[in-house]
Scaffold this motif. Structure first.
Motif, PDB file in Angstrom:
ATOM      1  N   ALA A 187     -37.797  32.625 -20.531  1.00 49.12           N
ATOM      2  CA  ALA A 187     -39.234  32.385 -20.643  1.00 49.12           C
ATOM      3  C   ALA A 187     -39.711  31.315 -19.658  1.00 49.12           C
ATOM      4  O   ALA A 187     -40.864  31.323 -19.237  1.00 49.12           O
ATOM      5  CB  ALA A 187     -39.583  31.967 -22.072  1.00 49.12           C
ATOM      6  N   SER A 188     -38.811  30.428 -19.268  1.00 53.77           N
ATOM      7  CA  SER A 188     -39.192  29.319 -18.392  1.00 53.77           C
ATOM      8  C   SER A 188     -38.632  29.404 -16.984  1.00 53.77           C
ATOM      9  O   SER A 188     -39.155  28.767 -16.073  1.00 53.77           O
ATOM     10  CB  SER A 188     -38.707  27.995 -19.000  1.00 53.77           C
ATOM     11  OG  SER A 188     -39.248  27.814 -20.284  1.00 53.77           O
ATOM     12  N   TYR A 189     -37.539  30.184 -16.817  1.00 59.03           N
ATOM     13  CA  TYR A 189     -36.860  30.239 -15.527  1.00 59.03           C
ATOM     14  C   TYR A 189     -36.549  31.667 -15.131  1.00 59.03           C
ATOM     15  O   TYR A 189     -36.302  32.514 -15.976  1.00 59.03           O
ATOM     16  CB  TYR A 189     -35.533  29.450 -15.575  1.00 59.03           C
ATOM     17  CG  TYR A 189     -35.714  27.990 -15.851  1.00 59.03           C
ATOM     18  CD1 TYR A 189     -35.984  27.098 -14.817  1.00 59.03           C
ATOM     19  CD2 TYR A 189     -35.624  27.489 -17.150  1.00 59.03           C
ATOM     20  CE1 TYR A 189     -36.155  25.751 -15.076  1.00 59.03           C
ATOM     21  CE2 TYR A 189     -35.799  26.140 -17.410  1.00 59.03           C
ATOM     22  CZ  TYR A 189     -36.062  25.281 -16.374  1.00 59.03           C
ATOM     23  OH  TYR A 189     -36.231  23.950 -16.623  1.00 59.03           O
ATOM     24  N   ARG A 190     -36.521  31.895 -13.842  1.00 65.26           N
ATOM     25  CA  ARG A 190     -36.068  33.184 -13.309  1.00 65.26           C
ATOM     26  C   ARG A 190     -34.553  33.104 -13.138  1.00 65.26           C
ATOM     27  O   ARG A 190     -34.047  32.190 -12.499  1.00 65.26           O
ATOM     28  CB  ARG A 190     -36.743  33.431 -11.965  1.00 65.26           C
ATOM     29  CG  ARG A 190     -36.370  34.732 -11.330  1.00 65.26           C
ATOM     30  CD  ARG A 190     -37.208  34.946 -10.078  1.00 65.26           C
ATOM     31  NE  ARG A 190     -36.527  35.888  -9.223  1.00 65.26           N
ATOM     32  CZ  ARG A 190     -36.569  35.862  -7.924  1.00 65.26           C
ATOM     33  NH1 ARG A 190     -37.270  34.943  -7.303  1.00 65.26           N
ATOM     34  NH2 ARG A 190     -35.928  36.757  -7.225  1.00 65.26           N
ATOM     35  N   ILE A 191     -33.846  34.067 -13.692  1.00 60.30           N
ATOM     36  CA  ILE A 191     -32.387  34.101 -13.597  1.00 60.30           C
ATOM     37  C   ILE A 191     -32.016  35.117 -12.519  1.00 60.30           C
ATOM     38  O   ILE A 191     -32.395  36.274 -12.587  1.00 60.30           O
ATOM     39  CB  ILE A 191     -31.739  34.507 -14.942  1.00 60.30           C
ATOM     40  CG1 ILE A 191     -32.260  33.644 -16.091  1.00 60.30           C
ATOM     41  CG2 ILE A 191     -30.216  34.461 -14.832  1.00 60.30           C
ATOM     42  CD1 ILE A 191     -32.037  32.166 -15.950  1.00 60.30           C
ATOM     43  N   VAL A 192     -31.272  34.666 -11.517  1.00 62.28           N
ATOM     44  CA  VAL A 192     -30.845  35.506 -10.413  1.00 62.28           C
ATOM     45  C   VAL A 192     -29.330  35.597 -10.463  1.00 62.28           C
ATOM     46  O   VAL A 192     -28.661  34.606 -10.732  1.00 62.28           O
ATOM     47  CB  VAL A 192     -31.292  34.897  -9.060  1.00 62.28           C
ATOM     48  CG1 VAL A 192     -30.828  35.740  -7.886  1.00 62.28           C
ATOM     49  CG2 VAL A 192     -32.800  34.713  -9.035  1.00 62.28           C
ATOM     50  N   ARG A 193     -28.788  36.794 -10.193  1.00 62.17           N
ATOM     51  CA  ARG A 193     -27.334  36.920 -10.202  1.00 62.17           C
ATOM     52  C   ARG A 193     -26.859  37.583  -8.918  1.00 62.17           C
ATOM     53  O   ARG A 193     -27.597  38.330  -8.278  1.00 62.17           O
ATOM     54  CB  ARG A 193     -26.841  37.673 -11.433  1.00 62.17           C
ATOM     55  CG  ARG A 193     -27.148  39.126 -11.471  1.00 62.17           C
ATOM     56  CD  ARG A 193     -26.623  39.748 -12.780  1.00 62.17           C
ATOM     57  NE  ARG A 193     -26.826  41.175 -12.788  1.00 62.17           N
ATOM     58  CZ  ARG A 193     -25.949  42.066 -12.354  1.00 62.17           C
ATOM     59  NH1 ARG A 193     -24.781  41.677 -11.878  1.00 62.17           N
ATOM     60  NH2 ARG A 193     -26.220  43.341 -12.389  1.00 62.17           N
ATOM     61  N   ALA A 194     -25.622  37.283  -8.576  1.00 59.33           N
ATOM     62  CA  ALA A 194     -24.974  37.884  -7.412  1.00 59.33           C
ATOM     63  C   ALA A 194     -23.528  38.163  -7.785  1.00 59.33           C
ATOM     64  O   ALA A 194     -22.969  37.512  -8.662  1.00 59.33           O
ATOM     65  CB  ALA A 194     -25.050  36.947  -6.218  1.00 59.33           C
ATOM     66  N   GLU A 195     -22.914  39.133  -7.093  1.00 53.92           N
ATOM     67  CA  GLU A 195     -21.546  39.519  -7.418  1.00 53.92           C
ATOM     68  C   GLU A 195     -20.540  39.136  -6.340  1.00 53.92           C
ATOM     69  O   GLU A 195     -19.409  39.590  -6.362  1.00 53.92           O
ATOM     70  CB  GLU A 195     -21.492  41.012  -7.747  1.00 53.92           C
ATOM     71  CG  GLU A 195     -22.251  41.319  -9.026  1.00 53.92           C
ATOM     72  CD  GLU A 195     -22.208  42.767  -9.456  1.00 53.92           C
ATOM     73  OE1 GLU A 195     -21.492  43.566  -8.821  1.00 53.92           O
ATOM     74  OE2 GLU A 195     -22.895  43.095 -10.439  1.00 53.92           O
TER      75      GLU A 195
END
Length: 107
Positions: free
Chosen positions: A23-31
């Motif tokens: 709700a407060s942060y954008r979560i970004v992922r990489a592999e």
């Protein structure tokens, strides 16, 4: 940002973080470390801030320590954490490799 070469673990960690912080942060992922560095550079060019970078230690071509050292050059103010994650539990939550505890919210 989360970085883990195991797609199942990567999705589980990102999902757990989104549940708690989405709700407060954008979560970004990489592999991979390489794709994570590319993403960090793109975020930097756009002027986005990165608060936390979580990386698995065991990854091919670039381990978590090597990745976090290079990420420091891109986002020196970001908090960095090395995660010894290796598997997802039966309910999909991320499991720590050393003590096999889940990544659920602390009690």
């Amino acid at each position: 940002m989360t970085v883990d070469d195991d797609p199942g673990v990567s999705r589980a960690v990102a999902r757990d973080l989104r549940r708690r912080y989405g709700a407060s942060y954008r979560i970004v992922r990489a592999e991979s470390g390489e794709s994570a560095l590319d993403t960090l550079r793109e975020l930097k060019l756009r002027g986005d801030l990165v608060a936390v970078i979580l990386a698995d230690y065991r990854m091919p071509r670039m381990n978590g320590i090597e990745f976090l050292e290079q990420a420091l050059d891109v986002y020196p103010g970001a908090r960095r954490m090395l995660l010894p994650l290796t598997a997802a539990g039966p309910d999909g939550t991320a499991l720590a490799s050393e003590d096999r505890t889940t990544s659920r919210e602390p009690a």
